[in-house]
Every structure is written in structure tokens, then in C-alpha cells.
Design an enzyme around this catalytic site. Structure first.
Site, short mmCIF file in Angstrom:
data_model
loop_
_atom_site.label_atom_id
_atom_site.label_comp_id
_atom_site.label_asym_id
_atom_site.label_seq_id
_atom_site.Cartn_x
_atom_site.Cartn_y
_atom_site.Cartn_z
CE LYS A 91 -3.81 2.18 2.56
NZ LYS A 91 -4.70 2.06 3.73
CE LYS A 120 -6.44 1.98 -0.93
NZ LYS A 120 -7.16 2.02 0.36
#
Length: 331
Positions: free
Chosen positions: A201, A254
Site C-alpha cells: 500500500k 493499492k
């Protein structure tokens, strides 16, 4: 000089032939649809920076779930806007708060729907960070207490599993979060609950609209000390490798679109399902361009999501899911 027509060109000469040799396909079953639930009655409030995405009260959530099921979407990701916030995000692990209410209701309305619970504290803390923060009053420098945060994240995961979540999706990026949550779930009797780790992330500029949706913008500082530097690729391997060792069942990247190289790297290195999160700004940019007539929304979205499949994603989290499901049915 005359050159013969190539094999590739021969195989592209008709729609039927192109379809027969297509290497990657997008299926409704590949999609997870994010939903934002909130308190109140008859609340269906469009998020200004995310057209066609809404804050939903429980009665409107039922309508949304009925539509999701009718479209053939198999999974939803639940985010919540709670009644109260405090320094330790206690509404995240409150068994009676909105996320837990929503999960319980969804499993009654649609038992076969796979419910993924986002497991983080940022939506529930008054400071907007993903863990417990210690602020030095003299220097105004904030630091995250990793180990104390893990204890609260474990409580949150257990509460979500108790409510009926099929998958716990920790998005906090604390060190050791997969191991801590796996141990906590197992000790609480939830050995069968899978963990979809936000393994990679990045501290990205693509999250802006989501922070409007989840009311989760940091009140001071940023999240760069616990989210990844967009310049780093090898670090992604280390993060994912750690999560695999700690017991993750899925690995997520992400954002997705600016990090397709990372999706492919993880696909090549690990034998777990890879999840790509088609995040809020990726969604909103397409919506904005489409509303101005600059792009063909359907064509752009389907090509974008197909690129994620081609890069190696098995699953795509996307706010476009309902539209994509309709388009795939039409085709």
C-alpha cells in the site's frame, strides 16, 4: 516486395477469431464492490468527489445489496462512517457500531455474498491515522505506536469476524499486522476466516476522494511513515514476502493503475491470489472525463480493468463494479 499476412493478423481478422484467442478476460466474479455505510434512516448521500458512490444508511444498504445480487456481483468490501470517534478508534471494535451492523445484516439478506471487512482505525480515530498516535507537544511530531495499534486491530478483526465477515482485509500497514491478526482470529475460534492483506500500500496521491468518502483524512502529518514510498519496487517484495510468511491468504496492491508493474512482480513471485485496488481517484478521474465528453467511459473502464487482469490480478476491487457487471451482461 510482397510480404505474407502474419499469423497474428489472420487471428485478428474477425471478432469471433479475436475472442477465441483472447488471453485474458474480465468476469463479474473477479470484482469486489466497496460500500460505505453510515447511521441514520433513508440516507443515500452521493459523495461529491465520487459520482454514483453513496453513503448508505442500513435501510438503503438493503436496496444496494439487492441490486448487487441481481447484477451477479459476488463480493462487497464494507467501510463505515461511525457515530463517534476517539483517539484509539474504539468504534472500530464496537460490536454494535455501523460496520458490524452492516456485516450482520448483509449475511442475513444475502448469505452467499462474500463480505470483506476493511480492518483499519483511520475512519474511527479523531486524528485520522491508522493506529494509535503519540504527539510530542513540544515538537508537534507524531509517532505511531505500532504494538499498541496491533492490539486494537486484532480486536477490530475479531469483532468483524464475530459479525459474520468472510474475509478480514487489514489496510493499516503496521509492522506484523498479518501475524497478529492471524493469531488473534485463531485464538478466538475464527481459524477459517481468510486474511486479504493490503500488503503493498503506497503513500499515494490517488486516495483523495476516498478520504472524503470515509471521513478519514489525517488531522495532522501524513501516512508516509507507515505506507510505502511510490519510488520503491523491491520493498514491495519484502512487504509481500513478510505477509506470506505471517499467514496472508491474499496479497493486495493499492493503488492499481500506477503500480501494474508491482502487480506483475507479485504474481510472478507468489502463488497466492493477487488483488488490485482500483482506487478512488482512478475512478473519479474517469467519471470526470466522461462527464465532460472527453472519453468513452465504458471503453476506458473495461480496458483499464483488463490491464489489471493482464498484469496478474485475480481480483479487482473497484467502484465501477456495478457498471461493469451491467456492461458484461450486455456483451
Amino acid at each position: 516486395m510482397t510480404f505474407p499476412i502474419t499469423r497474428n493478423r489472420r487471428l485478428r481478422r474477425s471478432t469471433a477469431l479475436r475472442s477465441m484467442v483472447r488471453e485474458n478476460r474480465l468476469h463479474i466474479e473477479d470484482l469486489i464492490y466497496p460500500i460505505f455505510v453510515t447511521h441514520g434512516h433513508n440516507v443515500r448521500e452521493e459523495i461529491p468527489s465520487m459520482p454514483s458512490v453513496y453513503h448508505l444508511s442500513m435501510d438503503q444498504l438493503k436496496v444496494e445489496i439487492e441490486e448487487v445480487m441481481a447484477l451477479g456481483i459476488k463480493s462487497v468490501l464494507v467501510f463505515g462512517v461511525p457515530n463517534y470517534k476517539d483517539a484509539v478508534g474504539s468504534s472500530a471494535y464496537d460490536d454494535d457500531e455501523i460496520v458490524q451492523q452492516a456485516i450482520k445484516a448483509i449475511k442475513i439478506w444475502a448469505p452467499e455474498l462474500v463480505v470483506v471487512a476493511d480492518t483499519c482505525l483511520c475512519q474511527f480515530t479523531d486524528h485520522g491515522h491508522c493506529g494509535v498516535v503519540h504527539l510530542d507537544q513540544e515538537t508537534q511530531i507524531a509517532t505511531i505506536d505500532n504494538d499498541q495499534s496491533l492490539q486494537l486491530l486484532v480486536k477490530t478483526a475479531i469483532s468483524q469476524a464475530k459479525a459474520g465477515a468472510d474475509i478480514i482485509a487489514p489496510s493499516n500497514m503496521m509492522d506484523g499486522f498479518v501475524a497478529a491478526i492471524r493469531q488473534g482470529l485463531d485464538e478466538a475460534g475464527y481459524e477459517d476466516i481468510a486474511i486479504m492483506s493490503y500488503s503493498v500500500k503506497y503513500a499515494s496521491a490517488f486516495y483523495g476522494p476516498f478520504r472524503d468518502a470515509a471521513h478519514s483524512a489525517p488531522q495532522f502529518g501524513d501516512r508516509k511513515t507507515y505506507q510505502m514510498d511510490p519510488a520503491n519496487a523491491l520493498e514491495a517484495l519484502r512487504e509481500a514476502d513478510s505477509d506470506v510468511a505471517e499467514g496472508a491468504d491474499f496479497l493486495m496492491v493499492k493503488p492499481a493503475l500506477a503500480y501494474l508493474d508491482i502487480v506483475r512482480t507479485l504474481k510472478d513471485q507468489f502463488d497466492l491470489p493477487i488483488v488490485a485496488y482500483n482506487v478512488s481517484a482512478e475512478y473519479s478521474m474517469v467519471k470526470a472525463a466522461s462527464s465532460n465528453g472527453w472519453v468513452d467511459e465504458k471503453a476506458i473502464v473495461l480496458e483499464t480493468l483488463l490491464s489489471m487482469k493482464r498484469a496478474g490480478a485475480s481480483i479487482i476491487i473497484t467502484y465501477h463494479a456495478k457498471d461493469v457487471a451491467k456492461w458484461l451482461k450486455e456483451d
